[in-house]
Design a protein around this motif. Structure first.
Motif, short mmCIF file in Angstrom:
data_model
loop_
_atom_site.label_atom_id
_atom_site.label_comp_id
_atom_site.label_asym_id
_atom_site.label_seq_id
_atom_site.Cartn_x
_atom_site.Cartn_y
_atom_site.Cartn_z
N PHE A 128 0.85 -1.18 0.00
CA PHE A 128 0.00 0.00 0.00
C PHE A 128 0.89 1.24 0.00
O PHE A 128 2.05 1.18 0.45
CB PHE A 128 -0.88 0.06 1.26
N PRO A 129 0.37 2.38 -0.45
CA PRO A 129 1.11 3.63 -0.24
C PRO A 129 1.02 4.03 1.22
O PRO A 129 -0.03 3.84 1.87
CB PRO A 129 0.37 4.63 -1.14
N ILE A 130 2.10 4.54 1.77
CA ILE A 130 2.04 5.10 3.12
C ILE A 130 1.18 6.36 3.05
O ILE A 130 1.39 7.20 2.17
CB ILE A 130 3.45 5.47 3.64
N PRO A 131 0.19 6.52 3.95
CA PRO A 131 -0.56 7.78 3.93
C PRO A 131 0.40 8.97 3.97
O PRO A 131 1.36 8.98 4.75
CB PRO A 131 -1.40 7.68 5.22
N VAL A 132 0.15 9.94 3.12
CA VAL A 132 1.08 11.06 2.94
C VAL A 132 1.39 11.76 4.26
O VAL A 132 2.55 12.07 4.57
CB VAL A 132 0.53 12.06 1.90
N HIS A 133 0.36 11.99 5.06
CA HIS A 133 0.58 12.71 6.32
C HIS A 133 1.45 11.90 7.28
O HIS A 133 2.28 12.45 8.03
CB HIS A 133 -0.76 13.04 6.99
N LEU A 134 1.31 10.56 7.25
CA LEU A 134 2.12 9.70 8.12
C LEU A 134 3.57 9.68 7.67
O LEU A 134 4.49 9.79 8.49
CB LEU A 134 1.54 8.29 8.12
N HIS A 135 3.79 9.55 6.37
CA HIS A 135 5.14 9.53 5.83
C HIS A 135 5.87 10.82 6.18
O HIS A 135 7.02 10.82 6.65
CB HIS A 135 5.05 9.34 4.31
N LYS A 136 5.22 11.93 5.97
CA LYS A 136 5.81 13.24 6.25
C LYS A 136 6.13 13.38 7.75
O LYS A 136 7.21 13.84 8.12
CB LYS A 136 4.84 14.35 5.82
N TYR A 137 5.20 12.96 8.61
CA TYR A 137 5.38 13.09 10.06
C TYR A 137 6.58 12.27 10.54
O TYR A 137 7.41 12.76 11.31
CB TYR A 137 4.11 12.64 10.77
N ILE A 138 6.68 11.01 10.10
CA ILE A 138 7.79 10.16 10.55
C ILE A 138 9.13 10.73 10.10
O ILE A 138 10.10 10.78 10.88
CB ILE A 138 7.62 8.72 10.04
#
Length: 226
Positions: free
Chosen positions: A47-57
């Motif tokens: 799956f794609p990592i949710p954009v907000h989660l990827h950015k936060y990590i």
């Protein structure tokens, strides 16, 4: 499962304890592949990592405290006292990251497995460097039953596959791009990165779940659901 078809890599300079650990890992593969029940139809899925989660990590990765990963007496990684092929990138606020990651992934994991799941733990960020390998293995039967690998960033010369052996004993090569994640049944399906990594870095975060009321001491293997 006939493990003769899946050769293992022994790093030069390994002592007897590390080689015995590798043999133990191979025995675990056979036992858990047979004993851990199957939970999903697909067994693994990207799956794609949710954009907000990827950015936060990525914002939480603290490169100023990056350090070599400890090299335990295990055959799991190809580390040796005179070779550093993996590093750990600490997180600025680990507890907050755990809460944010779980709040994002939990419902996705439950939908994918079609049952209630419990967060177990999170590890990383692990940075694999040139020459890294990861032995074929299965995850801990106590609490790492269904797992998520999130690839946060990479700079590779050659794409680096994750090998997964499915229920039909077929060897599958999974390639993750930065911003992609993999859901898979990690305690049951043998997986590893036996090919030597070619590139500068490959940054992964690992998140683990178990079914509600999971009792690893009383496992009854069944594929009746599927």
């Amino acid at each position: 499962m006939d493990m003769a078809h899946f050769p293992v890599h022994i790093e030069k300079g390994w002592d007897e304890q590390r080689i015995e650990s590798l043999i133990h890992i191979q025995n675990e593969i056979i036992e858990q592949f047979q004993d851990v029940p199957r939970f999903t139809k697909k067994e693994y899925e990207k799956f794609p990592i949710p954009v907000h989660l990827h950015k936060y990590i990525k914002e939480q990765m603290d490169f100023s405290r990056m350090r070599p990963e400890m090299c335990p007496p295990s055959g799991h990684l190809n580390c040796a006292p005179n070779r550093e092929s993996n590093k750990v990138i600490p997180l600025k606020n680990t507890r907050e990251v755990i809460d944010y990651v779980d709040s994002t992934l939990h419902s996705m994991i439950e939908e994918w497995t079609d049952q209630q799941m419990v967060y177990s733990n999170m590890y990383g960020v692990r940075r694999y460097s040139y020459g890294a390998r990861l032995a074929l293995h299965v995850d801990k039967i106590e609490d790492k039953i269904v797992s998520v690998i999130l690839n946060l960033a990479q700079k590779t010369t050659t794409p680096w596959p994750l090998y997964i052996i499915d229920s039909n004993k077929k060897i599958n090569r999974i390639y993750l791009k930065a911003g992609e994640m993999l859901f898979f049944e990690s305690a049951r399906l043998p997986h590893g990165r036996q090919e030597e990594f070619q590139g500068e870095y490959f940054d992964n975060l690992f998140v683990h779940y178990r079914p509600l009321n999971w009792d690893h001491e009383n496992i009854i293997s069944t594929d009746e659901r599927f």
